[in-house]
Each structure stands twice: as C-alpha cells, then as structure tokens.
Design a protein around this motif. Sequence first.
Motif, PDB file in Angstrom:
ATOM      1  N   ALA A 198      44.686  17.179  -8.588  1.00 35.82           N
ATOM      2  CA  ALA A 198      45.069  18.189  -7.842  1.00 35.82           C
ATOM      3  C   ALA A 198      45.882  19.227  -8.385  1.00 35.82           C
ATOM      4  O   ALA A 198      45.731  20.314  -8.197  1.00 35.82           O
ATOM      5  CB  ALA A 198      45.824  17.562  -6.493  1.00 35.82           C
ATOM      6  N   ALA A 225      32.587  17.539  -4.246  1.00 32.82           N
ATOM      7  CA  ALA A 225      33.529  17.796  -2.980  1.00 32.82           C
ATOM      8  C   ALA A 225      32.275  17.601  -1.987  1.00 32.82           C
ATOM      9  O   ALA A 225      32.635  17.085  -0.763  1.00 32.82           O
ATOM     10  CB  ALA A 225      34.337  18.812  -3.054  1.00 32.82           C
ATOM     11  N   SER A 246      44.060  11.831   1.081  1.00 33.61           N
ATOM     12  CA  SER A 246      43.649  13.027   0.634  1.00 33.61           C
ATOM     13  C   SER A 246      42.005  13.539   0.968  1.00 33.61           C
ATOM     14  O   SER A 246      41.926  13.716   2.147  1.00 33.61           O
ATOM     15  CB  SER A 246      43.817  12.996  -1.054  1.00 33.61           C
ATOM     16  N   MET A 247      41.146  13.179   0.099  1.00 35.65           N
ATOM     17  CA  MET A 247      39.767  13.783   0.573  1.00 35.65           C
ATOM     18  C   MET A 247      39.443  12.957   1.582  1.00 35.65           C
ATOM     19  O   MET A 247      38.645  13.368   2.743  1.00 35.65           O
ATOM     20  CB  MET A 247      38.589  13.544  -0.443  1.00 35.65           C
ATOM     21  N   LEU A 306      49.785  19.717  -1.050  1.00 37.95           N
ATOM     22  CA  LEU A 306      48.585  20.074  -0.227  1.00 37.95           C
ATOM     23  C   LEU A 306      49.404  19.978   1.231  1.00 37.95           C
ATOM     24  O   LEU A 306      48.576  20.038   2.300  1.00 37.95           O
ATOM     25  CB  LEU A 306      47.618  19.168  -0.334  1.00 37.95           C
ATOM     26  N   THR A 342      44.664  11.140  -8.943  1.00 43.28           N
ATOM     27  CA  THR A 342      44.472  12.036  -7.998  1.00 43.28           C
ATOM     28  C   THR A 342      45.555  13.136  -8.330  1.00 43.28           C
ATOM     29  O   THR A 342      45.176  14.510  -7.905  1.00 43.28           O
ATOM     30  CB  THR A 342      44.348  11.575  -6.579  1.00 43.28           C
ATOM     31  N   HIS A 381      51.953  13.548  -3.982  1.00 40.60           N
ATOM     32  CA  HIS A 381      50.445  13.354  -3.823  1.00 40.60           C
ATOM     33  C   HIS A 381      50.286  11.748  -4.476  1.00 40.60           C
ATOM     34  O   HIS A 381      49.233  11.795  -5.281  1.00 40.60           O
ATOM     35  CB  HIS A 381      49.440  14.482  -4.070  1.00 40.60           C
ATOM     36  N   ALA A 423      43.253  16.663   2.075  1.00 42.84           N
ATOM     37  CA  ALA A 423      43.005  17.766   1.130  1.00 42.84           C
ATOM     38  C   ALA A 423      42.186  18.979   1.732  1.00 42.84           C
ATOM     39  O   ALA A 423      42.040  19.096   2.992  1.00 42.84           O
ATOM     40  CB  ALA A 423      42.017  16.928   0.320  1.00 42.84           C
ATOM     41  N   PRO A 424      41.820  19.922   0.844  1.00 39.51           N
ATOM     42  CA  PRO A 424      41.339  21.378   1.198  1.00 39.51           C
ATOM     43  C   PRO A 424      39.935  20.954   2.088  1.00 39.51           C
ATOM     44  O   PRO A 424      39.278  21.913   2.650  1.00 39.51           O
ATOM     45  CB  PRO A 424      41.164  21.961  -0.048  1.00 39.51           C
ATOM     46  N   PHE A 454      35.889  17.134  -8.761  1.00 39.18           N
ATOM     47  CA  PHE A 454      35.990  18.206  -7.856  1.00 39.18           C
ATOM     48  C   PHE A 454      34.510  18.822  -7.500  1.00 39.18           C
ATOM     49  O   PHE A 454      34.161  19.501  -6.392  1.00 39.18           O
ATOM     50  CB  PHE A 454      36.750  19.292  -8.493  1.00 39.18           C
ATOM     51  N   LEU A 495      43.819  21.387 -10.601  1.00 40.98           N
ATOM     52  CA  LEU A 495      43.107  22.484 -10.129  1.00 40.98           C
ATOM     53  C   LEU A 495      43.930  23.588  -9.331  1.00 40.98           C
ATOM     54  O   LEU A 495      43.788  24.678  -9.595  1.00 40.98           O
ATOM     55  CB  LEU A 495      42.303  21.675  -8.722  1.00 40.98           C
ATOM     56  N   GLY A 514      40.382   8.819  -1.886  1.00 41.66           N
ATOM     57  CA  GLY A 514      40.519  10.202  -2.559  1.00 41.66           C
ATOM     58  C   GLY A 514      39.428  10.667  -3.543  1.00 41.66           C
ATOM     59  O   GLY A 514      38.650  10.003  -3.829  1.00 41.66           O
ATOM     60  N   ILE A 515      39.525  11.902  -3.924  1.00 40.46           N
ATOM     61  CA  ILE A 515      38.511  12.317  -4.711  1.00 40.46           C
ATOM     62  C   ILE A 515      38.449  11.645  -6.155  1.00 40.46           C
ATOM     63  O   ILE A 515      37.286  11.634  -6.606  1.00 40.46           O
ATOM     64  CB  ILE A 515      38.904  14.041  -4.857  1.00 40.46           C
TER      65      ILE A 515
HETATM   66  C1  FER Z   1      41.335  20.383  -4.068  1.00 45.97           C
HETATM   67  C2  FER Z   1      42.839  19.935  -4.248  1.00 45.97           C
HETATM   68  C3  FER Z   1      42.891  18.344  -4.130  1.00 45.97           C
HETATM   69  C4  FER Z   1      40.350  19.823  -3.636  1.00 45.97           C
HETATM   70  C5  FER Z   1      40.376  18.634  -3.122  1.00 45.97           C
HETATM   71  C6  FER Z   1      41.718  17.709  -3.516  1.00 45.97           C
HETATM   72  C7  FER Z   1      38.224  19.921  -3.183  1.00 45.97           C
HETATM   73  C8  FER Z   1      41.654  16.280  -3.460  1.00 45.97           C
HETATM   74  C9  FER Z   1      42.475  15.482  -3.865  1.00 45.97           C
HETATM   75  C10 FER Z   1      42.479  13.914  -3.803  1.00 45.97           C
HETATM   76  O1  FER Z   1      41.670  13.570  -2.979  1.00 45.97           O
HETATM   77  O2  FER Z   1      43.505  13.382  -4.173  1.00 45.97           O
HETATM   78  O3  FER Z   1      41.480  22.035  -4.115  1.00 45.97           O
HETATM   79  O4  FER Z   1      39.321  20.419  -3.347  1.00 45.97           O
END
Ligand code: FER
Length: 281
Positions: free
Chosen positions: A7, A140, A177-178, A235, A3, A262, A203-204, A137, A10, A87-88
């Motif tokens: 992150a 999301a 995170s997510m 974040l 993750t 993170h 997260a965002p 991503f 991105l 998380g994502i």
């Molecule tokens: C982003 C940066 C991080 C994002 C999601 C995450 C949807 C999630 C990170 C994680 O779950 O570890 O811009 O956008």
Amino acid sequence: MITLLFASALLAAQGNPPQIKLNDDDKPAFPAAPAGFDLVRESVPHGKVDTVEYDSKSVGNKRKMIVYTPPNYDPSAKYPVLYLLHGIGGTEREWLDSGSFNVVLDNLYADGKLKPMIVVTPNGRAQANDRAEGNVFATAPAFGVFDKDLLGSVIPYIESHYPTLADRDHRALAGLSMGGGQSLDFGLANTDVFGYVGGFSSAPNTFAPEKLTANPEKLKTLHFLWVSCGDQDGLIGISQGVHKALKEKGVKHIWHVDSGAHTWPVWKNDLYLFSQRIFGK
Ligand code: FER
C-alpha cells in the motif's frame, strides 16, 4: 506487513504520500482487546480449522477456503456464519497465517464472550490464478467480481455442507483492506443476504460513499454495521468518507478509529471487537 509495504509503495509511486487528517469523532468506539488475546492458550478448547474445496461457477474452477468450526461443535445444531475476507497481499490463508483468527476466537470462547458460529475465510481474488503472486495490484479487478463467487458458490457450498442458519439474521460479512472494501460493496448492496457487515481499513476498491449509501432505508435494516480504520493508516480517508455519508443519511453504525497503521494488530483487534457483537438477532 506485506500489505502495508504494498500500500505504501503504491501510494508513494503515485506521488501521493498518505495525508492523514483526523476529525473530532475519530476515536475508538470500544476499549482494545486485552494483552494476549491473540496468543495460543494450550489449556483451552480449540476450534477445528479445515481447508475445503468448492466448485466456483463464476471462476470456473475448484477454489479453496478455510472453515473454522467452534469448540464443542455439534453437527446436529445450527450455526450462524461469518464470512471473513483478506487483503490484496493475501489468500484464503491470510486470516489464519497472519491473523491467527482461530486463536482470537478460541480465546473468546474460553472467556465466554462469543456466540457459537462458523467462520469462513474464502479467497477474494476471483480469478483462475488466485495466489498472491507477482504484482498483486494488477489483480484488483478480480476482487471486484468476487460477489458472484461468494453469493453463487461459496455461500451455497457452506450452507449445503455445514449445519447453518441460512438467512440474513445469521450471515455476517467482514474483511480487511481489499476485503473491507468488498464487505462494504457487497454487504451494503445485499442487505437481504447479510444482516451484519464490517469494513476494516477498507481499501480504494470501496465504492464511493454516495454509491454505497444510495439506499439508506435498506442499510437501516442491518442489525450491525461496523466501519473502522487505524489512525496512522494512509487509507483512512476512505473509511472517514463512508462514516460521514452514513451519518448524514442517519444510518446507525459503529465508527471505530483504532490507534495503528495498515497492519495486523488493528485487524485482529477489529475481529475481537466485531465478532462479539454479531448474531444477536
Ligand atoms: C491501493 C492501495 C491499497 C489499492 C489497494 C490497496 C487497488 C489494498 C491494500 C490491502 O489490501 O492491504 O491503491 O488499489
């Protein structure tokens, strides 16, 4: 780690390298877990970890989640439930495979520090293919609609198949995170369902602070609200914004800034500290 790479990749791809500005109250609220808190102790009783499948009404298929029942589990007793979100880069297995959540909890029980509870790690990517594959991503939006599955199928399944105390005083929602964003978004919008909420390194996908805190009187009914992040996490601005809005609106909460990025050591420590402080009501 995965993750973290996603992150950072991105944020870098957006030409937006993490800018971290710490405030005076960005400090740990509690001392860190003792060394070895996440290492298997062969000599202590272990909780049971099962994978179960449930029918998801909102996704329209069968989905998997992991259910941990504590050591000395007694099916004729009744338990509170912590729903713990990934998380994502993860699935329903992430807290188990990367977070050793069962080991952290087994050790807390062995040390007499945890109330008996059932812990569920569902899959927060509410779409037909919920594996963490390809460009995660792009998935999301599926995290954003998981509230339908959580409230409409996951919780009803758990409460009809396990001996649970089925009210807000005995339901907690937390995640990383997510999953932290989901916990704040869904938890703060459903204070009638959850009495305890925790967002770890959110997260965002986290709603804007104004939206999250639009109804402070409801948030004041929560028994426990935890907002945390690592001090080297790009974040952290998201969690700082949530903390600031809660503080301005007089909503009691824990603001815990850990040392770290993170990464898993931060989230395992969050679980260690958060889990001991829920279900007191
Ligand atoms: C982003 C940066 C991080 C994002 C999601 C995450 C949807 C999630 C990170 C994680 O779950 O570890 O811009 O956008």
